[in-house]
Design an enzyme around this catalytic site. Structure first.
Site, PDB file in Angstrom:
ATOM      1  N   LYS A   1      13.495 -17.239   9.311  1.00 29.20           N
ATOM      2  CA  LYS A   1      13.957 -18.356   8.475  1.00 29.20           C
ATOM      3  C   LYS A   1      15.146 -17.873   7.652  1.00 29.20           C
ATOM      4  O   LYS A   1      15.378 -16.671   7.467  1.00 29.20           O
ATOM      5  CB  LYS A   1      12.851 -18.860   7.547  1.00 29.20           C
ATOM      6  CG  LYS A   1      12.262 -17.831   6.578  1.00 29.20           C
ATOM      7  CD  LYS A   1      13.073 -17.551   5.323  1.00 29.20           C
ATOM      8  CE  LYS A   1      12.406 -16.542   4.410  1.00 29.20           C
ATOM      9  NZ  LYS A   1      13.302 -16.069   3.316  1.00 29.20           N
TER      10      LYS A   1
ATOM     11  N   PRO B   1      15.144  -8.368  12.078  1.00 32.84           N
ATOM     12  CA  PRO B   1      15.325  -7.208  11.201  1.00 32.84           C
ATOM     13  C   PRO B   1      14.417  -7.272   9.971  1.00 32.84           C
ATOM     14  O   PRO B   1      14.167  -8.352   9.421  1.00 32.84           O
ATOM     15  CB  PRO B   1      16.798  -7.302  10.775  1.00 32.84           C
ATOM     16  CG  PRO B   1      17.448  -8.191  11.778  1.00 32.84           C
ATOM     17  CD  PRO B   1      16.392  -9.143  12.234  1.00 32.84           C
TER      18      PRO B   1
ATOM     19  N   ALA C   1      15.494  -8.030   5.318  1.00 30.79           N
ATOM     20  CA  ALA C   1      16.696  -8.847   5.470  1.00 30.79           C
ATOM     21  C   ALA C   1      16.575 -10.224   4.837  1.00 30.79           C
ATOM     22  O   ALA C   1      17.512 -11.018   4.893  1.00 30.79           O
ATOM     23  CB  ALA C   1      17.033  -8.996   6.953  1.00 30.79           C
TER      24      ALA C   1
ATOM     25  N   LEU D   1      14.586 -12.540   5.942  1.00 30.48           N
ATOM     26  CA  LEU D   1      14.429 -13.472   7.058  1.00 30.48           C
ATOM     27  C   LEU D   1      12.976 -13.819   7.349  1.00 30.48           C
ATOM     28  O   LEU D   1      12.691 -14.658   8.200  1.00 30.48           O
ATOM     29  CB  LEU D   1      15.081 -12.895   8.321  1.00 30.48           C
ATOM     30  CG  LEU D   1      16.584 -12.614   8.207  1.00 30.48           C
ATOM     31  CD1 LEU D   1      17.084 -11.885   9.460  1.00 30.48           C
ATOM     32  CD2 LEU D   1      17.364 -13.913   8.000  1.00 30.48           C
TER      33      LEU D   1
ATOM     34  N   GLY E   1      10.459 -12.083   8.740  1.00 30.75           N
ATOM     35  CA  GLY E   1       9.885 -11.708  10.025  1.00 30.75           C
ATOM     36  C   GLY E   1       8.423 -11.321   9.960  1.00 30.75           C
ATOM     37  O   GLY E   1       7.606 -11.785  10.765  1.00 30.75           O
TER      38      GLY E   1
ATOM     39  N   SER F   1       6.201 -12.102   7.666  1.00 27.56           N
ATOM     40  CA  SER F   1       5.401 -13.270   7.302  1.00 27.56           C
ATOM     41  C   SER F   1       5.217 -14.199   8.494  1.00 27.56           C
ATOM     42  O   SER F   1       4.133 -14.759   8.710  1.00 27.56           O
ATOM     43  CB  SER F   1       6.079 -14.032   6.157  1.00 27.56           C
ATOM     44  OG  SER F   1       6.153 -13.237   4.989  1.00 27.56           O
TER      45      SER F   1
ATOM     46  N   ASP G   1       5.769 -16.577   1.392  1.00 26.70           N
ATOM     47  CA  ASP G   1       6.423 -17.441   2.375  1.00 26.70           C
ATOM     48  C   ASP G   1       5.613 -17.599   3.665  1.00 26.70           C
ATOM     49  O   ASP G   1       6.056 -18.275   4.595  1.00 26.70           O
ATOM     50  CB  ASP G   1       7.848 -16.960   2.686  1.00 26.70           C
ATOM     51  CG  ASP G   1       7.905 -15.516   3.174  1.00 26.70           C
ATOM     52  OD1 ASP G   1       6.851 -14.854   3.185  1.00 26.70           O
ATOM     53  OD2 ASP G   1       9.011 -15.052   3.511  1.00 26.70           O
TER      54      ASP G   1
END
Length: 273
Positions: free
Chosen positions: A8, A92, A95, A97, A99, A101, A134
């Site tokens: 995300k 990554p 970052a 992003l 990942g 979660s 998240d």
């Protein structure tokens, strides 16, 4: 069973206030993007659960990985047998992003389906919140306005379809604790929920990430990356979350791909939105 947990980005991130429990209330829009890991879950072949990782190095003991924590959480509350989990890491780390979660939430969704548990998404999201702020977003996995510590979600009508994301993940990582320790909370002066409904070309200076001033001061190379992306014709550029990735939104795929030439020795992605 195989699935592809996606990353995300954050569209805006306002740090509103510090809470009495040490966390921070925030406002942000979580937006899913097509950058994925690969997750496979099969019945345990050796009598107890295992996790095998591939791809990007995962520097933590098996039981501390969010995927295993998600499995143990499901086993604690429901009749979930032992399984073997195979995780290929492509998103990554460090970052901003999401990942890890996403992997955890995908694990919960897959176990729910594999073993016909019939758990409603709202209940899965409630459980997922105990793993990370998240994680609930990835249970629903469509654009969400997030408040509280990022766990109070409401659907939002935001679409970047037809645009292109240029994403840069430099070698530097920004620890979440470091990012929060230097930010100065303040009430937002403009409603993010309304601001993101404007044209993307109108977002600059309005849809902001409150981590940027302090993080850019500590890591000036991130500010340089954002400036380079803006000068390359992006409609909008920002840091995602509290992590080190910087993204730009483009309306021309060729312009987005051209940006990769400016970051030859850095991990970059061009993603259709």
């Amino acid at each position: 069973m195989i699935t592809f947990p996606n990353a995300k980005i954050n569209l805006g991130l306002n740090i509103v206030e510090r809470r009495s429990d040490g966390y921070h209330n925030l406002e942000t829009v979580f937006y899913p993007i097509d950058l994925t890991d690969v997750l496979e879950i099969v019945p345990a072949g050796g009598g107890k659960s295992t996790l095998t990782t591939y791809g990007n190095p995962v520097d933590c003991p098996m039981e501390k990985n969010l995927v295993m924590k998600a499995l143990r959480l499901m086993q604690q509350h429901y009749d979930v047998p032992d399984v073997d989990i195979y995780l290929y890491k492509h998103i990554p780390d460090g970052a901003g992003l999401g990942g890890g979660s996403s992997d955890a939430s995908s694990t919960m969704l897959m176990l729910n389906e594999m073993f016909n548990l019939g758990i409603a998404k709202a209940e899965l999201a409630r459980l997922a919140a105990t793993l990370g702020a998240d994680c609930p977003f990835f249970i629903y996995n469509h654009p969400m306005m997030a408040t509280g510590i990022g766990d109070v979600l409401s659907p939002i009508d935001v679409s970047l379809k037809g645009l292109y994301l240029f994403l840069v993940k430099p070698a530097v990582s920004v620890p979440t604790k470091v990012a929060y320790s230097h930010v100065t909370p303040s009430p937002s002066t403009s409603p993010l929920e309304a601001d993101v409904t404007k044209k993307v070309s109108q977002w600059s200076g309005v849809v902001k990430n409150d981590f940027e001033p302090s993080v850019f001061a500590a890591f000036p190379e991130l500010a340089e990356i954002k400036t380079t992306i803006e000068n390359g014709g992006a409609l909008y550029a920002s840091m995602s979350g509290s992590g080190s990735s910087i993204f730009g939104v483009f309306d021309d795929v060729n312009m987005a791909e051209k940006m990769q030439g400016k970051f030859d020795n850095t991990t970059t992605y061009v993603i259709a939105l």
